[in-house]
Design a protein around this motif. Structure first.
Motif, mmCIF file in Angstrom:
data_model
loop_
_atom_site.group_PDB
_atom_site.id
_atom_site.type_symbol
_atom_site.label_atom_id
_atom_site.label_comp_id
_atom_site.label_asym_id
_atom_site.label_seq_id
_atom_site.Cartn_x
_atom_site.Cartn_y
_atom_site.Cartn_z
ATOM 1 N N LYS A 58 104.917 61.957 22.859
ATOM 2 C CA LYS A 58 103.888 62.970 23.089
ATOM 3 C C LYS A 58 103.998 64.154 22.140
ATOM 4 N N SER A 145 100.435 63.191 31.186
ATOM 5 C CA SER A 145 99.150 62.709 30.697
ATOM 6 C C SER A 145 99.368 62.073 29.319
ATOM 7 N N ASN A 147 98.130 62.066 26.416
ATOM 8 C CA ASN A 147 97.605 62.675 25.196
ATOM 9 C C ASN A 147 98.751 63.166 24.329
ATOM 10 N N SER A 153 93.840 66.018 28.106
ATOM 11 C CA SER A 153 94.268 64.783 28.775
ATOM 12 C C SER A 153 93.198 63.712 28.580
HETATM 13 MG MG MG Z 1 99.262 67.059 30.409
#
Ligand code: MG
Ligand code: TXA
Length: 351
Positions: A58, A145, A147, A153
């Motif tokens: 991430k 999330s 993303n 998100s």
């Molecule tokens: Mg998030």
């Protein structure tokens, strides 16, 4: 890394595919999966190496704790120190669903998963694919999330692919997320339950279920820089579109007049102007603007579902100045406005 991208039909879940995804998690790999709120980026919650990999994929600071996703209530006792009575009530009413509860963690949960905290966030998604996948993965899937840090998100599989292709082992594609905003987070480790992040499950719904007033401290939205925030995620800069975003609030016709006037000036300066408006109002705006409908003003669920996709589209379409109407703050509307305010850096013009 070669990312395996797999489509899963919610009403005809291919058991063999889900087993394969579960095996990836058990082997310490990462799989993105659909949930009813937003897509999650999953790893084995009880394996510290998996959590480290999630942060790396991430591009997220590792002191920002992850939510542990479970598939049945029986799984809870292993990862928490004790279950407060409020949790049983809330689980009965809202699980499976878009509610995350914070507990004191047990030793089974590594500090890598909780960002060093002695508490753990737990959620039981209602999405059928998520539920089958969590079971196949051994029952405990840590997932933020899906993303890249700094992006909204993902509420559609195409955005997960955009952000995560090449960074993780597998992506389970399941279409659009029903809710479209991240879960409500409620902290049950204090004397009074406190909402740390608003979502589809509202303050009123929680208070009614518990028969006591659950606190939603609006000040928690923007904690002072020197105060350690309760939800560590809050201290990080939130997603904001590339272009400056201004929320214009007031009577619908006055809002349209103000945005048309401001936007006309921006156009003279050669800028690409975008407007986020309720379906009822889109015809009021200058045709030279890029106009994004957030659905009917009276349907707050639709605005919640559409907001993050609209913000991604505005970046993709190179909007240079963005104006947005304010959303109705009933039901999930409170959470939608919370995310919109963050995207706007709290820049509001009242007319
Ligand atoms: Mg998030
Ligand atoms: O709907 C959702 O909650 C989605 C889906 C995938 O389940 N997940 C999600 O995760 O939004 P994430 O990591 O993007 O946001 C989790 C938030 C962060 O703000 C984090 O700081 C907070 O939850 N959080 C996690 N564990 C916590 C803890 N022990 N105490 C306080 N806040 C916690």
């Amino acid at each position: 890394m070669n990312t395996k991208i797999i489509r899963v039909e919610e009403n005809d879940i291919d058991e063999a595919l889900i087993r394969e995804a579960g095996d990836v998690i058990k082997a310490g790999g990462l799989v993105a999966f659909p949930t009813e709120t937003v897509y999650g980026l999953g790893g084995d919650a009880l394996n510290p190496e998996s959590s480290k990999k999630i942060y790396a994929a991430k591009g997220r600071p590792s002191d920002n704790p992850l939510i542990v996703h479970i598939a049945d209530l029986g799984a809870l006792s292993k990862i928490v120190k004790y279950i407060p009575k409020e949790a049983y009530v809330l689980a009965e009413v809202f699980w499976p669903g878009p509610l995350t509860m914070i507990f004191e963690k047990s030793d089974a949960v590594p500090f890598e998963t909780t960002g060093g905290l002695s508490t753990v966030a737990v959620r039981m998604p209602s999405d059928k694919i998520a539920n089958a996948f969590i079971k196949a993965a051994g029952g405990y899937v840590a997932a933020p999330s899906a993303n890249l840090s700094g992006k909204p998100s993902p509420t559609e599989d195409k955005y997960v692919i955009e952000d995560m292709d090449g960074r993780i082992d597998m992506i389970l594609c399941g279409g659009r997320s029903l809710v479209g905003l991240e879960s409500t987070i409620v902290d049950l480790t204090e004397e009074t339950p406190v909402i740390l992040r608003p979502g589809y499950i509202t303050e009123d719904m929680l208070s009614k279920a518990l028969g006591i007033k659950v606190l939603w401290d609006r000040a928690i939205k923007e904690p002072a820089a020197d105060v350690a925030p309760k939800a560590p995620g809050m201290k990080y800069r939130h997603y904001a579109p590339n272009a400056p975003l201004t929320i214009v609030e007031g009577d619908a016709d006055k809002v349209a007049d103000a945005i048309n006037r401001l936007g006309a000036k921006d156009i003279i300066e050669g800028k690409k102007v975008a407007v986020i408006a309720a379906a009822e109002n889109t015809a009021k705006y200058d045709k030279r603007f890029l106009i994004k409908s957030a659905g009917s003003f009276y349907n707050e669920d639709e605005a919640a579902r559409l907001l993050f996709a609209i913000l991604r589209e505005l970046d993709d379409e190179d909007a240079q100045v963005i104006y947005s109407e304010a959303f109705k703050e009933t039901g999930v509307g409170c959470a939608t406005m919370n995310r919109l305010m963050k995207a706007a850096g709290h820049h509001v013009l009242k007319v």
